[in-house]
Design a protein around this motif. Structure first.
Motif, PDB file in Angstrom:
ATOM      1  N   MET A   1       0.841  -1.183   0.000  1.00  0.00           N
ATOM      2  CA  MET A   1       0.000   0.000   0.000  1.00  0.00           C
ATOM      3  C   MET A   1       0.889   1.251   0.000  1.00  0.00           C
ATOM      4  N   ILE A   2       0.579   2.169  -0.878  1.00  0.00           N
ATOM      5  CA  ILE A   2       1.332   3.417  -0.988  1.00  0.00           C
ATOM      6  C   ILE A   2       0.593   4.489  -0.202  1.00  0.00           C
ATOM      7  N   ARG A   3       1.297   5.164   0.680  1.00  0.00           N
ATOM      8  CA  ARG A   3       0.710   6.267   1.445  1.00  0.00           C
ATOM      9  C   ARG A   3       1.388   7.554   1.001  1.00  0.00           C
ATOM     10  N   ILE A   4       0.593   8.534   0.557  1.00  0.00           N
ATOM     11  CA  ILE A   4       1.104   9.834   0.133  1.00  0.00           C
ATOM     12  C   ILE A   4       0.658  10.866   1.162  1.00  0.00           C
ATOM     13  N   TYR A   5       1.586  11.701   1.603  1.00  0.00           N
ATOM     14  CA  TYR A   5       1.233  12.725   2.585  1.00  0.00           C
ATOM     15  C   TYR A   5       2.171  13.924   2.439  1.00  0.00           C
ATOM     16  N   PRO A   6       1.682  15.097   2.841  1.00  0.00           N
ATOM     17  CA  PRO A   6       2.549  16.277   2.792  1.00  0.00           C
ATOM     18  C   PRO A   6       3.517  16.267   3.971  1.00  0.00           C
ATOM     19  N   ALA A   7       4.756  16.578   3.704  1.00  0.00           N
ATOM     20  CA  ALA A   7       5.740  16.727   4.784  1.00  0.00           C
ATOM     21  C   ALA A   7       5.429  18.026   5.507  1.00  0.00           C
ATOM     22  N   THR A   8       5.457  17.994   6.813  1.00  0.00           N
ATOM     23  CA  THR A   8       5.123  19.191   7.587  1.00  0.00           C
ATOM     24  C   THR A   8       6.221  19.622   8.538  1.00  0.00           C
ATOM     25  N   TYR A   9       7.102  18.706   8.915  1.00  0.00           N
ATOM     26  CA  TYR A   9       8.158  19.021   9.881  1.00  0.00           C
ATOM     27  C   TYR A   9       9.523  18.626   9.335  1.00  0.00           C
ATOM     28  N   ALA A  10      10.498  19.460   9.609  1.00  0.00           N
ATOM     29  CA  ALA A  10      11.873  19.161   9.200  1.00  0.00           C
ATOM     30  C   ALA A  10      12.552  18.346  10.291  1.00  0.00           C
ATOM     31  N   ASN A  11      11.986  17.178  10.585  1.00  0.00           N
ATOM     32  CA  ASN A  11      12.608  16.331  11.594  1.00  0.00           C
ATOM     33  C   ASN A  11      13.702  15.468  10.956  1.00  0.00           C
ATOM     34  N   ASP A  12      14.410  14.725  11.788  1.00  0.00           N
ATOM     35  CA  ASP A  12      15.534  13.929  11.294  1.00  0.00           C
ATOM     36  C   ASP A  12      15.118  12.900  10.250  1.00  0.00           C
ATOM     37  N   SER A  13      13.967  12.256  10.454  1.00  0.00           N
ATOM     38  CA  SER A  13      13.572  11.204   9.518  1.00  0.00           C
ATOM     39  C   SER A  13      13.160  11.792   8.159  1.00  0.00           C
ATOM     40  N   THR A  14      12.471  12.925   8.171  1.00  0.00           N
ATOM     41  CA  THR A  14      12.096  13.558   6.902  1.00  0.00           C
ATOM     42  C   THR A  14      13.332  14.050   6.169  1.00  0.00           C
ATOM     43  N   LEU A  15      14.248  14.660   6.899  1.00  0.00           N
ATOM     44  CA  LEU A  15      15.484  15.145   6.291  1.00  0.00           C
ATOM     45  C   LEU A  15      16.281  13.983   5.687  1.00  0.00           C
ATOM     46  N   ALA A  16      16.390  12.893   6.407  1.00  0.00           N
ATOM     47  CA  ALA A  16      17.127  11.728   5.902  1.00  0.00           C
ATOM     48  C   ALA A  16      16.456  11.154   4.661  1.00  0.00           C
ATOM     49  N   ALA A  17      15.129  11.104   4.657  1.00  0.00           N
ATOM     50  CA  ALA A  17      14.406  10.566   3.506  1.00  0.00           C
ATOM     51  C   ALA A  17      14.624  11.439   2.274  1.00  0.00           C
ATOM     52  N   VAL A  18      14.478  12.741   2.436  1.00  0.00           N
ATOM     53  CA  VAL A  18      14.668  13.659   1.309  1.00  0.00           C
ATOM     54  C   VAL A  18      16.099  13.557   0.790  1.00  0.00           C
ATOM     55  N   ASN A  19      17.051  13.560   1.701  1.00  0.00           N
ATOM     56  CA  ASN A  19      18.455  13.505   1.274  1.00  0.00           C
ATOM     57  C   ASN A  19      18.835  12.162   0.660  1.00  0.00           C
ATOM     58  N   SER A  20      18.121  11.101   0.991  1.00  0.00           N
ATOM     59  CA  SER A  20      18.412   9.809   0.349  1.00  0.00           C
ATOM     60  C   SER A  20      17.871   9.772  -1.083  1.00  0.00           C
ATOM     61  N   LEU A  21      16.829  10.549  -1.364  1.00  0.00           N
ATOM     62  CA  LEU A  21      16.244  10.581  -2.701  1.00  0.00           C
ATOM     63  C   LEU A  21      16.928  11.592  -3.624  1.00  0.00           C
ATOM     64  N   LEU A  22      17.498  12.643  -3.066  1.00  0.00           N
ATOM     65  CA  LEU A  22      18.095  13.711  -3.882  1.00  0.00           C
ATOM     66  C   LEU A  22      19.124  13.217  -4.904  1.00  0.00           C
ATOM     67  N   PRO A  23      20.062  12.335  -4.540  1.00  0.00           N
ATOM     68  CA  PRO A  23      21.044  11.884  -5.541  1.00  0.00           C
ATOM     69  C   PRO A  23      20.413  11.131  -6.716  1.00  0.00           C
ATOM     70  N   GLN A  24      19.235  10.526  -6.513  1.00  0.00           N
ATOM     71  CA  GLN A  24      18.551   9.836  -7.601  1.00  0.00           C
ATOM     72  C   GLN A  24      17.810  10.818  -8.503  1.00  0.00           C
ATOM     73  N   LEU A  25      17.652  12.029  -8.004  1.00  0.00           N
ATOM     74  CA  LEU A  25      16.977  13.085  -8.749  1.00  0.00           C
ATOM     75  C   LEU A  25      17.967  13.938  -9.521  1.00  0.00           C
ATOM     76  N   SER A  26      19.068  14.274  -8.855  1.00  0.00           N
ATOM     77  CA  SER A  26      20.058  15.172  -9.456  1.00  0.00           C
ATOM     78  C   SER A  26      21.434  14.869  -8.889  1.00  0.00           C
ATOM     79  N   SER A  27      22.388  14.706  -9.769  1.00  0.00           N
ATOM     80  CA  SER A  27      23.758  14.437  -9.312  1.00  0.00           C
ATOM     81  C   SER A  27      24.428  15.697  -8.775  1.00  0.00           C
ATOM     82  N   SER A  28      23.853  16.863  -9.060  1.00  0.00           N
ATOM     83  CA  SER A  28      24.480  18.110  -8.621  1.00  0.00           C
ATOM     84  C   SER A  28      23.770  18.781  -7.450  1.00  0.00           C
ATOM     85  N   ALA A  29      22.634  18.257  -7.027  1.00  0.00           N
ATOM     86  CA  ALA A  29      21.893  18.884  -5.923  1.00  0.00           C
ATOM     87  C   ALA A  29      22.593  18.599  -4.602  1.00  0.00           C
TER      88      ALA A  29
END
Length: 144
Positions: A1-29
């Motif tokens: 099951m896929i759950r989609i939700y808006p991020a609301t807090y810059a907590n450690d887990s959200t930051l880690a998730a975003v930063n783990s996806l960034l290299p797959q999005l852009s090699s220069s970001a």
């Protein structure tokens, strides 16, 4: 099951998730820090949607919605699905959720760009009803 939700807090887990996806999005970001992520999440014009499967963030999408003289416009940016979750409908769920949100906010159009090499993503956007526009995209690099 896929759950989609808006991020609301810059907590450690959200930051880690975003930063783990960034290299797959852009090699220069560059990686985000808490302050940068919080600044994004506090913007009234921006919603960062996260996609979660079995408790793990496997995708994200940024939706920008703003009123301009010709109406309320929306722009989808930075769509990425983790390599391990591609082909499972994550991208489609992210985009559909963003389109629904843009509609609720009164957007009359939703634009996005995608490099031609991203063949699967381009097929997805067409399947979801996006129409390729004849336009020129220009970029101006703002030097600090």
């Amino acid at each position: 099951m896929i759950r989609i939700y808006p991020a609301t807090y810059a907590n450690d887990s959200t930051l880690a998730a975003v930063n783990s996806l960034l290299p797959q999005l852009s090699s220069s970001a560059p990686a985000l820090d808490h302050e940068g992520l919080q600044r994004m999440l506090e913007s009234d014009a921006l919603t960062l949607f996260l996609a979660e499967v079995e408790g793990r963030v496997v995708g994200m999408l940024t939706l920008v919605v703003a009123p301009i003289p010709t109406g309320v416009r929306a722009l989808i940016e930075d769509v990425v699905t983790d390599e391990s979750a591609r082909g499972q409908g994550v991208g489609g769920e992210l985009v559909t959720t963003a389109l629904d949100h843009a509609r609720r906010l009164g957007a009359t159009t939703v634009d996005l760009t995608s490099r031609p090499a991203r063949e699967a993503a381009n097929r997805l956007y067409v399947r979801l009803g996006f129409v390729q526009r004849e336009t020129n995209v220009y970029r101006y690099l703002v030097e600090p």
